[in-house]
Scaffold this motif. Sequence first.
Motif, PDB file in Angstrom:
ATOM      1  N   LEU B  70       0.965  -1.145   0.061  1.00  0.00           N
ATOM      2  CA  LEU B  70      -0.082   0.185  -0.106  1.00  0.00           C
ATOM      3  C   LEU B  70       0.952   1.380   0.099  1.00  0.00           C
ATOM      4  CD1 LEU B  70      -2.563  -0.589   2.728  1.00  0.00           C
ATOM      5  CD2 LEU B  70      -2.832  -0.919   0.120  1.00  0.00           C
ATOM      6  N   HIS B  71       0.624   2.113  -1.012  1.00  0.00           N
ATOM      7  CA  HIS B  71       1.391   3.309  -1.012  1.00  0.00           C
ATOM      8  C   HIS B  71       0.671   4.647  -0.844  1.00  0.00           C
ATOM      9  CE1 HIS B  71       5.009   5.415  -2.470  1.00  0.00           C
ATOM     10  NE2 HIS B  71       4.543   6.038  -3.610  1.00  0.00           N
ATOM     11  N   GLY B  72       0.844   5.426  -0.157  1.00  0.00           N
ATOM     12  CA  GLY B  72       0.135   6.611   0.282  1.00  0.00           C
ATOM     13  C   GLY B  72       0.747   7.748  -0.409  1.00  0.00           C
ATOM     14  N   VAL B  73      -0.308   8.492  -0.927  1.00  0.00           N
ATOM     15  CA  VAL B  73      -0.013   9.606  -1.380  1.00  0.00           C
ATOM     16  C   VAL B  73      -0.576  11.185  -0.739  1.00  0.00           C
ATOM     17  CG1 VAL B  73       0.758   8.823  -3.656  1.00  0.00           C
ATOM     18  CG2 VAL B  73      -1.719   9.518  -3.105  1.00  0.00           C
ATOM     19  N   GLY B  74      -1.229  10.657   0.208  1.00  0.00           N
ATOM     20  CA  GLY B  74      -2.057  12.027   0.825  1.00  0.00           C
ATOM     21  C   GLY B  74      -1.860  12.028   2.375  1.00  0.00           C
ATOM     22  N   LEU B  75      -1.062  11.420   3.051  1.00  0.00           N
ATOM     23  CA  LEU B  75      -1.117  11.394   4.321  1.00  0.00           C
ATOM     24  C   LEU B  75      -0.337  13.089   4.926  1.00  0.00           C
ATOM     25  CD1 LEU B  75      -1.754  10.430   7.125  1.00  0.00           C
ATOM     26  CD2 LEU B  75       0.475   9.336   7.043  1.00  0.00           C
ATOM     27  N   SER B  76       0.381  13.383   3.721  1.00  0.00           N
ATOM     28  CA  SER B  76       1.031  14.473   4.201  1.00  0.00           C
ATOM     29  C   SER B  76       1.940  14.557   5.577  1.00  0.00           C
ATOM     30  CB  SER B  76      -0.100  15.759   4.374  1.00  0.00           C
ATOM     31  OG  SER B  76       0.474  16.876   4.253  1.00  0.00           O
ATOM     32  N   VAL B  77       2.821  13.489   5.459  1.00  0.00           N
ATOM     33  CA  VAL B  77       3.484  13.356   6.575  1.00  0.00           C
ATOM     34  C   VAL B  77       4.188  14.519   7.078  1.00  0.00           C
ATOM     35  CG1 VAL B  77       5.377  11.900   7.702  1.00  0.00           C
ATOM     36  CG2 VAL B  77       3.913  10.782   6.132  1.00  0.00           C
ATOM     37  N   GLY B  78       4.748  15.316   6.122  1.00  0.00           N
ATOM     38  CA  GLY B  78       5.902  16.326   6.323  1.00  0.00           C
ATOM     39  C   GLY B  78       5.144  17.652   6.818  1.00  0.00           C
ATOM     40  N   SER B  79       3.844  17.771   6.829  1.00  0.00           N
ATOM     41  CA  SER B  79       3.183  18.873   6.915  1.00  0.00           C
ATOM     42  C   SER B  79       3.089  19.293   8.584  1.00  0.00           C
ATOM     43  CB  SER B  79       1.482  18.665   6.832  1.00  0.00           C
ATOM     44  OG  SER B  79       0.633  19.830   7.127  1.00  0.00           O
ATOM     45  N   THR B  80       2.870  20.657   8.774  1.00  0.00           N
ATOM     46  CA  THR B  80       2.981  21.248  10.274  1.00  0.00           C
ATOM     47  C   THR B  80       1.665  21.335  10.816  1.00  0.00           C
ATOM     48  OG1 THR B  80       3.352  23.557   9.353  1.00  0.00           O
ATOM     49  CG2 THR B  80       5.155  22.388  10.101  1.00  0.00           C
ATOM     50  N   ASP B  81       0.644  20.829   9.956  1.00  0.00           N
ATOM     51  CA  ASP B  81      -0.746  20.821  10.320  1.00  0.00           C
ATOM     52  C   ASP B  81      -1.047  19.529  11.339  1.00  0.00           C
ATOM     53  OD1 ASP B  81      -1.830  22.983   8.928  1.00  0.00           O
ATOM     54  OD2 ASP B  81      -2.865  21.791   7.466  1.00  0.00           O
ATOM     55  N   PRO B  82      -1.654  19.384  12.024  1.00  0.00           N
ATOM     56  CA  PRO B  82      -1.682  18.300  12.865  1.00  0.00           C
ATOM     57  C   PRO B  82      -2.170  17.002  12.128  1.00  0.00           C
ATOM     58  CG  PRO B  82      -3.289  19.859  13.904  1.00  0.00           C
ATOM     59  CD  PRO B  82      -2.881  20.565  12.445  1.00  0.00           C
ATOM     60  N   LEU B  83      -1.526  15.870  12.416  1.00  0.00           N
ATOM     61  CA  LEU B  83      -1.510  14.756  11.636  1.00  0.00           C
ATOM     62  C   LEU B  83      -3.063  14.360  11.517  1.00  0.00           C
ATOM     63  CD1 LEU B  83       0.336  12.731  10.173  1.00  0.00           C
ATOM     64  CD2 LEU B  83       0.526  11.248  12.407  1.00  0.00           C
ATOM     65  N   ASP B  84      -3.390  13.860  10.522  1.00  0.00           N
ATOM     66  CA  ASP B  84      -4.985  13.723  10.072  1.00  0.00           C
ATOM     67  C   ASP B  84      -5.408  12.223  10.729  1.00  0.00           C
ATOM     68  OD1 ASP B  84      -7.532  13.182   8.903  1.00  0.00           O
ATOM     69  OD2 ASP B  84      -7.059  14.067   7.240  1.00  0.00           O
ATOM     70  N   HIS B  85      -5.886  12.336  11.650  1.00  0.00           N
ATOM     71  CA  HIS B  85      -6.245  10.829  12.423  1.00  0.00           C
ATOM     72  C   HIS B  85      -7.323  10.138  11.718  1.00  0.00           C
ATOM     73  CE1 HIS B  85      -3.506  10.452  15.609  1.00  0.00           C
ATOM     74  NE2 HIS B  85      -3.387  11.722  15.480  1.00  0.00           N
ATOM     75  N   ARG B  86      -8.228  10.857  11.041  1.00  0.00           N
ATOM     76  CA  ARG B  86      -9.233  10.282  10.139  1.00  0.00           C
ATOM     77  C   ARG B  86      -8.627   9.318   8.983  1.00  0.00           C
ATOM     78  NH1 ARG B  86     -13.873  12.198   6.793  1.00  0.00           N
ATOM     79  NH2 ARG B  86     -12.548  13.889   6.181  1.00  0.00           N
ATOM     80  N   HIS B  87      -7.551  10.234   8.544  1.00  0.00           N
ATOM     81  CA  HIS B  87      -7.002   9.709   7.286  1.00  0.00           C
ATOM     82  C   HIS B  87      -6.132   8.373   7.701  1.00  0.00           C
ATOM     83  CE1 HIS B  87      -4.911  10.355   3.447  1.00  0.00           C
ATOM     84  NE2 HIS B  87      -4.196   9.351   3.680  1.00  0.00           N
ATOM     85  N   LEU B  88      -5.502   8.520   8.842  1.00  0.00           N
ATOM     86  CA  LEU B  88      -4.715   7.233   9.473  1.00  0.00           C
ATOM     87  C   LEU B  88      -5.623   6.245   9.834  1.00  0.00           C
ATOM     88  CD1 LEU B  88      -1.960   8.544  11.902  1.00  0.00           C
ATOM     89  CD2 LEU B  88      -1.618   7.130   9.866  1.00  0.00           C
ATOM     90  N   ALA B  89      -6.810   6.593  10.369  1.00  0.00           N
ATOM     91  CA  ALA B  89      -7.789   5.327  10.737  1.00  0.00           C
ATOM     92  C   ALA B  89      -8.240   4.683   9.462  1.00  0.00           C
ATOM     93  CB  ALA B  89      -9.146   6.127  11.297  1.00  0.00           C
ATOM     94  N   ALA B  90      -8.671   5.444   8.311  1.00  0.00           N
ATOM     95  CA  ALA B  90      -8.900   4.870   7.138  1.00  0.00           C
ATOM     96  C   ALA B  90      -7.733   3.898   6.593  1.00  0.00           C
ATOM     97  CB  ALA B  90      -9.152   5.945   6.063  1.00  0.00           C
ATOM     98  N   LEU B  91      -6.656   4.355   6.846  1.00  0.00           N
ATOM     99  CA  LEU B  91      -5.492   3.496   6.267  1.00  0.00           C
ATOM    100  C   LEU B  91      -5.192   2.238   7.042  1.00  0.00           C
ATOM    101  CD1 LEU B  91      -2.860   3.261   4.430  1.00  0.00           C
ATOM    102  CD2 LEU B  91      -1.543   4.565   6.001  1.00  0.00           C
ATOM    103  N   LYS B  92      -5.374   2.535   8.470  1.00  0.00           N
ATOM    104  CA  LYS B  92      -5.358   1.188   9.411  1.00  0.00           C
ATOM    105  C   LYS B  92      -6.318   0.238   8.906  1.00  0.00           C
ATOM    106  CE  LYS B  92      -4.448   0.245  13.972  1.00  0.00           C
ATOM    107  NZ  LYS B  92      -4.254   0.503  15.459  1.00  0.00           N
ATOM    108  N   THR B  93      -7.533   0.780   8.750  1.00  0.00           N
ATOM    109  CA  THR B  93      -8.754  -0.210   8.172  1.00  0.00           C
ATOM    110  C   THR B  93      -8.269  -0.901   7.030  1.00  0.00           C
ATOM    111  OG1 THR B  93     -10.487   1.559   9.151  1.00  0.00           O
ATOM    112  CG2 THR B  93     -11.124  -0.264   7.699  1.00  0.00           C
ATOM    113  N   LEU B  94      -7.798  -0.257   6.159  1.00  0.00           N
ATOM    114  CA  LEU B  94      -7.409  -0.905   4.828  1.00  0.00           C
ATOM    115  C   LEU B  94      -6.262  -1.813   5.190  1.00  0.00           C
ATOM    116  CD1 LEU B  94      -8.207  -0.289   1.803  1.00  0.00           C
ATOM    117  CD2 LEU B  94      -6.176   1.182   1.681  1.00  0.00           C
ATOM    118  N   ILE B  95      -5.186  -1.515   6.144  1.00  0.00           N
ATOM    119  CA  ILE B  95      -4.335  -2.365   6.252  1.00  0.00           C
ATOM    120  C   ILE B  95      -4.703  -3.659   6.772  1.00  0.00           C
ATOM    121  CG2 ILE B  95      -2.202  -2.793   7.980  1.00  0.00           C
ATOM    122  CD1 ILE B  95      -1.774   0.109   7.396  1.00  0.00           C
ATOM    123  N   ARG B  96      -5.863  -3.632   7.867  1.00  0.00           N
ATOM    124  CA  ARG B  96      -6.458  -4.727   8.375  1.00  0.00           C
ATOM    125  C   ARG B  96      -6.964  -5.652   7.531  1.00  0.00           C
ATOM    126  NH1 ARG B  96      -8.707  -2.158  13.477  1.00  0.00           N
ATOM    127  NH2 ARG B  96      -7.149  -2.305  15.016  1.00  0.00           N
TER     128      ARG B  96
END
Lengths: 257, 291
Positions: B70-96
């Motif tokens: 799984l290759h992510g293009v939208g998490l924006s890891v390097g942004s100084t905005d707070p990490l998007d936990h909704r995005h991470l939750a969706a990724l985690k669901t996909l990983i499971r």
Amino acid sequence: MLRLRELQLGFATAVFDDEQNGFDRHIRAAGLSGVRRLQVYRNNSLLSLTGALKAVYPVVCRLVGDEFFNYAAAQYIARHPSRSGDLHEFGEFFAAFLEAFAPATELVYLPDVARLEWAYHQIFHAARHSPLDLATLAQVPAQQQGELHFQLHPAARLLESAFPILRIWQVNQEDYTGDPTVDLTEGGIKLLALRHESLEIEFQVLEDGEFSLLCALAEGRAFATACEQALAAQPGFDLPACFSRHILQGAWVDFHL
Amino acid sequence: MTAKPVLSVLGPGLIPARAGIGLRAEHYDAVLQTRPAVGWLEVHSENYFGAGGKPLDYLERIRPHYPLSLHGVGLSVGSTDPLDHRHLAALKTLIRRFEPALVSEHLSWGSVGGRHFNDLLPLPYTEEALYHLVARVCQTQDVLGRQILIENPSSYLQYVESAMPEWEFLAELAQRSGCGVLLDVNNIYVSARNHGFDARAYLQAIPRPVVQEIHLAGFTVNRFDDGEILIDTHNRLVCPAVWTLYRQAVQRFGRIPTLIEWDTDLPELAVLVAEAERADAILEERHAQAA
């Protein structure tokens, strides 16, 4: 403020709002100018977001042409930027945007075509849902049936337009080979868009009573109220046949009293 | 030819040291029907963030036949905005759901002030940014409960503020956060040409054990009056110079799972498979040498 944050905010402003904010002082001058290098990012971002919009609104794009669409997309992106790294949600306000977009005012049907395409997009990616439990529904006593509330399938949408948007949508599909003319005076349309278990999406043209019934139920009205509204909209239409048809084809997935 | 049932041999946790291809919607049916003999598949995570429908349905049907990344293009890891936990939750669901062997993100940012640009924007390579990235990668790995790989992007500018080269930044990030590296050899080539550094020096500076995946793709040259710039467009064959650099990368890092990426002007599936075979041949050469 963190220097990194300041740099990112400045970058965003330079690339998307104001080329003249002097941000290029942060960029190493080597061969190409800083301004030129920022342009690469501006183009890439605009291209990818425009592409995402085009993927959701292919018929709107076909109706106005690439050049016009790209122009409209750039304005849209500036006004309604993507709010998520997940592009599924991007483009939600495009129909409303087109409604107020002066260069498109002559294409009166365009916002409704966009609404249809957004509905299609949402249905395409909607969750699966187990079918309605018919056996349990059948056990609801007759005197309580008027109090039933129904839940529309997550992959179903109701649409209404004063223009023949379904015909416009159909003749602008890539694989359409028939007569491409659309008579704009042929009148409006009421539609149910529904994704079947097979994942194929179907548009069904509804009569006034049927549309009124489905809308009322989808809005959460009790069955009796919805029936009254439907019969007021189209006196004498065959309500029981209509309702059971929609039950059987899976438009409703749940109910409660 | 059909793919061997590798999953039963390897289990979902491993990806073979072979070439794989990026799976795109246009090829869903062709992949299902012809089962090309590629080692594994990679998809863009966000394309499967929808609640349901055809993309997830196809991935479910294809998954049993290939190891997956799984290759992510939208998490924006390097942004100084707070990490998007909704995005991470969706990724985690996909990983499971799909049990990928590899999960990757980019050494970049793509959003600030809540506005997303759908692009891989460049970071300044400073201590402050490194500190930020280490924290973000650690946070991501904590939430996902697994290691992720970070990929070097193509870049079109360098900041005056940068205090170290990208390779040093990436190597430090891997060491401090425990993430792996997805080394995009094409991106190294593109950035080296755009900024005038030695691509081989980049390879030499990345510690051998951290590299777990390699990307290969085609780029476009944009020419202006005042010079040219290479753009990472993923729209054509891997260029000869990148194949040469890839050979050097394989010499240094060994047999690393290698992906052929193609995103725009997508050709027939057979073209991607042929590119994967070419990469496989180079991986095999290395294997022969080692033997």
